[in-house]
Scaffold this active site. Structure first.
Site, PDB file in Angstrom:
ATOM      1  CB  ILE A 153      -0.940   0.018   1.218  1.00 50.61           C
ATOM      2  CG1 ILE A 153      -0.142   0.033   2.525  1.00 50.61           C
ATOM      3  CG2 ILE A 153      -1.894  -1.175   1.186  1.00 50.61           C
ATOM      4  CD1 ILE A 153      -0.979   0.261   3.767  1.00 50.61           C
ATOM      5  CG  HIS A 171      -3.920  -5.825  -0.270  1.00 53.87           C
ATOM      6  ND1 HIS A 171      -2.889  -6.572   0.260  1.00 53.87           N
ATOM      7  CD2 HIS A 171      -4.864  -6.723  -0.666  1.00 53.87           C
ATOM      8  CE1 HIS A 171      -3.195  -7.865   0.190  1.00 53.87           C
ATOM      9  NE2 HIS A 171      -4.379  -7.972  -0.368  1.00 53.87           N
ATOM     10  CB  CYS A 179     -15.599   9.407   1.766  1.00 53.10           C
ATOM     11  SG  CYS A 179     -16.840   8.961   3.010  1.00 53.10           S
ATOM     12  NE  ARG A 283      14.683 -10.709   4.499  1.00 50.77           N
ATOM     13  CZ  ARG A 283      14.630  -9.748   5.419  1.00 50.77           C
ATOM     14  NH1 ARG A 283      13.997  -9.968   6.559  1.00 50.77           N
ATOM     15  NH2 ARG A 283      15.208  -8.577   5.201  1.00 50.77           N
TER      16      ARG A 283
END
Length: 334
Positions: A153, A171, A179, A283
């Site tokens: 985001i 996302h 709003c 990872r």
């Protein structure tokens, strides 16, 4: 036990281990180079590359993964937030409750208080795109970028030179505001000014922050539900994501998954549903519960362990695409 060395000294067990350790380290480095070479060949041969990214991509920019130690979830202190006792108990038991749709409509202030420095830092561009983002730019420059689906985001993808229509922030983005109730948009700078003057600083970073938080009302509907356009838990993902699943994914001839645990649905459907070869850079080893197979001799999937920027820096070098970075300002801070 080893025989005595000249002069009566015995060779220690740790000394005997040195060649073994060196061999293991070398073999791992060789395996990584071999894997990056395979990925470079796949990228070179591909015509339509699709990418799915997560928080591990942004770590090199200095943005902590929400789920990792030091991230938002592990450091959340409900007692500092403007909330009822029951809301604080819920957030203490499950920190993700602070970004739940039900919680936001009941009380939007904890959302803003937790994310205040992230919102204002995004306006100030405190974080910059990484080597991974430069790789994506190079893909688009060569006509290979089909779509970038990002779970992040932070808006870093929109700071690149890529066509924004190629980017699907499934996302949402903290760099845009609207709003949540009526959908009316507000200029991001104007929204940030309201956050700065109406939301208290629970981190002790801003001496000019107000001592108490007050709701940020929508100019269109009057409800206190203005926020960044991030997707709250319990809300639907944007329609662009589902169009991407239906229209883009079947056309991809290579899927690169970078810096994500693949535990969040429905974003992980991208990896689970792809019929093309899939490369996971992360990872930790992930995705096998979704059907990815890395070890079978005939597997179409590849796992490359490591930090995202390290791997994609090697990949840019392998592809000889580093010359695409002509502006020193495009290099990561480190």
């Amino acid at each position: 036990e080893s025989p005595p060395e000249p002069g009566g000294m015995r060779r220690s067990s740790s000394a005997r281990l040195v060649p073994v350790v060196v061999a293991v380290v070398w073999s791992r480095a060789w395996a990584m180079e071999t894997s990056v070479g395979r990925l470079a060949r796949s990228v070179g041969e591909a015509e339509r590359v699709m990418l799915l990214t997560g928080a591990g991509v942004s770590c090199a920019a200095g943005i902590p993964d929400f789920r990792s130690p030091g991230g938002m979830y592990s450091t959340l202190r409900p007692e500092l937030l403007t909330a009822t006792a029951s809301q604080r108990r819920l957030m203490g038991a499950d920190p993700t409750y602070v970004v739940e749709k039900e919680m936001f409509f009941d009380n939007p202030l904890p959302y803003h208080e937790v994310r205040r420095p992230f919102i204002l830092g995004t306006r100030n561009r405190e974080w910059r795109p990484t080597l991974f983002h430069r790789f994506v730019e190079s893909l688009e420059r060569r006509g290979k970028l089909l779509r970038l689906v990002t779970q992040n985001i932070d808006g870093l993808d929109f700071q690149t030179r890529c066509d924004p229509s190629r980017i699907v922030p499934c996302h949402g983005s903290i760099a845009r505001a609207a709003c949540e109730a009526c959908g009316a948009e507000i200029a991001f700078d104007a929204y940030c000014d309201l956050v700065r003057t109406q939301i208290k600083d629970i981190y002790g970073l801003d001496a000019d922050a107000p001592p108490e938080s007050t709701p940020i009302a929508c100019a269109a509907c009057g409800r206190p539900t203005v926020k960044p356009t991030t997707v709250l838990f319990g809300s639907s993902l944007p329609s662009a994501f589902f169009r991407c699943l239906d229209n883009d994914l079947p056309r991809a001839d290579l899927l690169i998954v970078a810096g994500t645990s693949l535990v969040v649905s429905p974003a992980n459907f991208v990896a689970a549903s792809a019929a093309c070869p899939r490369v996971v850079v992360n990872r930790e080893r992930v995705g096998e519960d979704l059907g990815l197979r890395f070890d079978h001799p005939d597997a179409r999937d590849l796992f490359i362990p490591g930090d995202v920027d390290d791997i994609f820096g090697r990949l840019l070098l392998e592809l000889r695409w580093l010359d695409d970075i002509t502006d020193p300002a495009d290099l990561p801070p480190q």
